[in-house]
Design a protein around this motif. Structure first.
Motif, PDB file in Angstrom:
ATOM      1  N   GLY A 168       0.791  -1.222   0.000  1.00 30.21           N
ATOM      2  CA  GLY A 168       0.000   0.000   0.000  1.00 30.21           C
ATOM      3  C   GLY A 168       0.823   1.270   0.000  1.00 30.21           C
ATOM      4  N   TYR A 169       0.112   2.371   0.237  1.00 26.58           N
ATOM      5  CA  TYR A 169       0.691   3.711   0.119  1.00 26.58           C
ATOM      6  C   TYR A 169       0.093   4.597   1.206  1.00 26.58           C
ATOM      7  CZ  TYR A 169       0.931   8.515  -1.726  1.00 26.58           C
ATOM      8  OH  TYR A 169       1.112   9.860  -1.854  1.00 26.58           O
ATOM      9  N   GLY A 170       0.934   5.447   1.793  1.00 22.16           N
ATOM     10  CA  GLY A 170       0.469   6.408   2.786  1.00 22.16           C
ATOM     11  C   GLY A 170       0.993   7.797   2.483  1.00 22.16           C
ATOM     12  N   ASN A 171       0.175   8.817   2.791  1.00 23.62           N
ATOM     13  CA  ASN A 171       0.569  10.198   2.521  1.00 23.62           C
ATOM     14  C   ASN A 171       0.230  11.074   3.710  1.00 23.62           C
ATOM     15  OD1 ASN A 171      -0.503  13.091   1.397  1.00 23.62           O
ATOM     16  ND2 ASN A 171       1.285  12.382   0.248  1.00 23.62           N
ATOM     17  N   ASN A 172       1.191  11.915   4.121  1.00 23.68           N
ATOM     18  CA  ASN A 172       0.963  12.936   5.144  1.00 23.68           C
ATOM     19  C   ASN A 172       0.804  14.267   4.407  1.00 23.68           C
ATOM     20  OD1 ASN A 172       1.293  14.988   7.113  1.00 23.68           O
ATOM     21  ND2 ASN A 172       2.400  13.564   8.439  1.00 23.68           N
ATOM     22  N   PHE A 173      -0.442  14.763   4.341  1.00 24.04           N
ATOM     23  CA  PHE A 173      -0.717  15.978   3.579  1.00 24.04           C
ATOM     24  C   PHE A 173      -0.085  17.211   4.228  1.00 24.04           C
ATOM     25  CE2 PHE A 173      -4.409  13.183   2.646  1.00 24.04           C
ATOM     26  CZ  PHE A 173      -4.183  13.016   1.284  1.00 24.04           C
ATOM     27  N   THR A 174       0.148  17.154   5.542  1.00 23.05           N
ATOM     28  CA  THR A 174       0.727  18.303   6.238  1.00 23.05           C
ATOM     29  C   THR A 174       2.204  18.473   5.909  1.00 23.05           C
ATOM     30  OG1 THR A 174      -0.850  18.043   8.056  1.00 23.05           O
ATOM     31  CG2 THR A 174       1.124  19.346   8.490  1.00 23.05           C
TER      32      THR A 174
END
Length: 270
Positions: A119-125
């Motif tokens: 999978g994939y994870g993103n921290n928008f901050t």
């Protein structure tokens, strides 16, 4: 007060965390550690998991399922905001961990399971991204004890992540063993069109490496094992939508090495 109580039960009060400049663990491992309140880079993050799955193949003894759970994180959200209806206004993190789960019934009372996720994870901050991977195997044995239909479960699994810039990576692995027991109390929930049975469970977790457990309310501690007990309502079929896969609803508490965690359950608990 009703809204506040409902949302409080939607979270844990802690999770495993890595000591680093930026803590990726609170969202990279959210699908495997559960919804919760996490501490990261001086901020509090509330993470909620949405289970999604689609059955690709099934017969009397085998099944293959595509799981695509989504986890959403909200930064700097406090329960004290709820009486004024100040709900989270933006998503801080998002992860999606699609994977395949294969199940086969090896005998009348035993089932073997295995899964593989990427999978994939993103921290928008912060603008950071991580790749997420996990795999595991499980054994489920149906026991005979009057009318309680116990299920003895043993699992071995690991999960890991690596940041896209190559500066951080982490893995954790665990052995889990537990039992889920019915009460032989049944009723019909006509509104959802399902039969319901209360069930109780207990499970132990042993981590191959001590993990740093970060909470927003105290000092970090290292956890090597934990014990979880809880109760669920078991539904005769998934409620709401089949693709959500919500066939249980319950609450549990997990303790170990001075840590106490509350967890809301949406599926088979162990």
């Amino acid at each position: 007060m009703v809204l506040r109580s409902l949302l409080i039960t939607l979270t844990l009060l802690g999770s495993f965390s890595v000591y680093a400049e930026e803590d990726f663990t609170h969202y990279a491992f959210a699908n495997y550690l559960g919804s919760g309140i996490y501490k990261t880079s001086g901020q509090n993050a509330t993470v909620v998991n949405i289970p999604i799955s689609f059955e690709l193949y099934s017969n009397d003894t085998e099944s293959l399922t595509l799981r695509t759970p989504i986890s959403l994180g909200f930064f700097n959200f406090k329960w004290s905001d709820l009486p004024e209806a100040d709900l989270p206004s933006s998503v801080g993190t998002m992860t999606i961990t699609p994977g395949l789960e294969y199940r086969t019934r090896t005998s009348e009372n035993h089932e073997f399971q295995t899964y593989l996720d990427l999978g994939y994870g993103n921290n928008f901050t912060s603008g950071t991204n991580v790749a997420i991977y996990s795999a595991g195997v499980s054994s489920l044995l149906d026991l005979e004890l009057r009318q309680s239909d116990p299920v003895w479960v043993n699992r071995l699994f690991f999960a890991g992540y690596a940041s896209f810039d190559g500066t951080q990576s982490e893995t954790y692995s665990a052995l889990q063993s537990g039992i889920d027991i019915g009460t032989n109390i049944h009723w019909r929930w006509d509104w959802l069109g399902v039969d319901v049975e209360p069930r109780v469970f207990a499970a132990g977790y042993w981590y191959f490496d001590k993990l740093r457990f970060a909470t927003p309310f105290g000092e970090d501690v290292l956890v090597s094992n934990s014990l979880e007990v809880g109760a669920t309502l078991a539904f005769s079929k998934p409620i709401l939508w089949d693709w959500m896969g919500i066939d249980r609803l319950g609450l549990s508490v997990r303790t170990g090495d001075g840590v106490k965690v509350w967890r809301l359950i949406f599926e088979f608990p162990i």
